[in-house]
Design an enzyme around this catalytic site. Structure first.
Site, PDB file in Angstrom:
ATOM      1  N   CYS A  69     -21.627 -21.067 -28.822  1.00 44.84           N
ATOM      2  CA  CYS A  69     -20.988 -22.385 -28.775  1.00 44.84           C
ATOM      3  C   CYS A  69     -20.688 -22.626 -30.136  1.00 44.84           C
ATOM      4  O   CYS A  69     -21.369 -22.434 -31.182  1.00 44.84           O
ATOM      5  CB  CYS A  69     -22.633 -23.073 -28.393  1.00 44.84           C
ATOM      6  SG  CYS A  69     -21.855 -25.175 -28.439  1.00 44.84           S
ATOM      7  N   GLU A  90     -17.152 -27.854 -16.615  1.00 48.05           N
ATOM      8  CA  GLU A  90     -18.336 -28.030 -16.299  1.00 48.05           C
ATOM      9  C   GLU A  90     -18.482 -28.504 -14.908  1.00 48.05           C
ATOM     10  O   GLU A  90     -19.131 -27.854 -13.959  1.00 48.05           O
ATOM     11  CB  GLU A  90     -19.279 -29.006 -17.126  1.00 48.05           C
ATOM     12  CG  GLU A  90     -19.864 -28.642 -18.569  1.00 48.05           C
ATOM     13  CD  GLU A  90     -20.774 -27.468 -18.345  1.00 48.05           C
ATOM     14  OE1 GLU A  90     -21.675 -27.647 -17.391  1.00 48.05           O
ATOM     15  OE2 GLU A  90     -20.843 -26.642 -19.323  1.00 48.05           O
ATOM     16  N   ASP A 144     -25.850 -21.590 -25.128  1.00 50.04           N
ATOM     17  CA  ASP A 144     -24.561 -22.546 -25.140  1.00 50.04           C
ATOM     18  C   ASP A 144     -25.112 -23.965 -24.653  1.00 50.04           C
ATOM     19  O   ASP A 144     -26.105 -23.805 -23.976  1.00 50.04           O
ATOM     20  CB  ASP A 144     -23.328 -22.162 -24.331  1.00 50.04           C
ATOM     21  CG  ASP A 144     -22.553 -23.177 -24.448  1.00 50.04           C
ATOM     22  OD1 ASP A 144     -21.967 -23.870 -25.306  1.00 50.04           O
ATOM     23  OD2 ASP A 144     -21.779 -23.463 -23.227  1.00 50.04           O
TER      24      ASP A 144
HETATM   25  N1  DGL Z   1     -19.099 -24.543 -25.682  1.00 48.03           N
HETATM   26  C1  DGL Z   1     -19.449 -25.429 -26.458  1.00 48.03           C
HETATM   27  C2  DGL Z   1     -18.770 -24.900 -27.605  1.00 48.03           C
HETATM   28  O1  DGL Z   1     -18.371 -23.938 -27.992  1.00 48.03           O
HETATM   29  C3  DGL Z   1     -19.771 -26.914 -26.694  1.00 48.03           C
HETATM   30  C4  DGL Z   1     -19.241 -27.833 -25.420  1.00 48.03           C
HETATM   31  C5  DGL Z   1     -19.725 -28.849 -25.572  1.00 48.03           C
HETATM   32  O2  DGL Z   1     -20.984 -28.867 -25.191  1.00 48.03           O
HETATM   33  O3  DGL Z   1     -19.283 -30.096 -26.061  1.00 48.03           O
HETATM   34  O4  DGL Z   1     -18.396 -25.768 -28.705  1.00 48.03           O
END
Ligand code: DGL
Length: 247
Positions: free
Chosen positions: A70, A150, A7
């Site tokens: 992600c 975060e 991720d």
């Molecule tokens: N956790 C990620 C997702 O599922 C991305 C978050 C990011 O880096 O903006 O899209």
């Protein structure tokens, strides 16, 4: 099986939690690209470049499978990753769509899709669901939630105000697709904002179902060894992991 989970930052830990709860793998190597999170506001080419660089990181380990935990990476880079990797690479968007379809059949009911700017702009969820006949979709870019997670903010007034900012004008949904793996970490707050949400789609739970259905992978280990790596501030990521995974 030894697998990799990738991720942009801490969000993929929500997927790791599901994989640990369901005891699917002997070993998980987690990599969060914390030096460059968030991916959501970036262009497709940048997301693809970063994702291919993450593949190089996993070359250091002899993994059998990679989960791109992600949605942003799954929306833009999955095909490129699949063509470069010598092992299967599984994204989270298709599993999320399947999980919704399996559990939620009312095609006129309001469904809310939330994700990063990139994921929502890709229209991957919207197109797939429209094709399946779901008519009442609202798709919102809610990128600030990524920064909050975060920062370790999972509830409280700041998050409430941010939810209000994004959700104040929408019809109360009957299903929500958490189209970003950071969002399950705030799912309790999202549920309480809307009072009660009958269906909430979470990439981690969706991928567990999908791995069983498509890859025949099911509960088969006593314990999973988890190693966490990050491109920056690994201690910060481990702190979120301790808080989140030990809950
Ligand atoms: N956790 C990620 C997702 O599922 C991305 C978050 C990011 O880096 O903006 O899209």
């Amino acid at each position: 099986m030894k697998i990799g989970v990738f991720d942009s930052g801490a969000g993929g830990l929500s997927v790791v939690k599901s994989l640990l709860d369901h005891k699917l793998f002997d070993e998980i190597i987690y990599y969060g690209d914390t030096a460059r999170v968030p991916y959501g506001p970036k262009d497709a080419n940048t997301v693809i470049r970063y994702s291919l660089e993450a593949l190089e990181f996993f070359n250091n380990f002899d993994i059998d499978l990679l989960i791109t935990a992600c949605n942003t990476v799954s929306a833009y880079a999955i095909t490129e990753m699949q063509s470069k990797a010598s092992y299967p690479v599984v994204g989270v968007i298709e599993p999320g769509i399947k999980a919704l379809v399996n559990g939620f059949t009312d095609k006129d009911a309001p469904i809310l899709i939330i994700g990063t700017r990139a994921t929502i702009a890709s229209k991957r969820y919207q197109h797939a669901l429209e094709q399946l006949g779901y008519q009442n979709l609202t798709a919102l870019q809610t990128g600030l939630f990524v920064s909050m997670v975060e920062e370790g903010i999972f509830d409280g007034p700041l998050l409430y105000e941010t939810m209000h900012h994004y959700f104040k004008e929408i019809e109360t949904p009957q299903a929500i697709i958490l189209g970003c793996t950071h969002f399950p970490l705030i799912s309790e707050s999202i549920k309480s904002y809307f009072d009660d949400i009958p269906t909430l789609i979470h990439s981690g739970e969706a991928i567990v179902e999908y791995l069983e259905e498509r890859h025949g992978i099911k509960e088969n280990v006593e314990e999973t060894k988890l190693s966490i790596y990050a491109s920056d501030n690994v201690e910060g990521l481990r702190a979120i992991a301790n808080r989140w995974l030990n809950d």
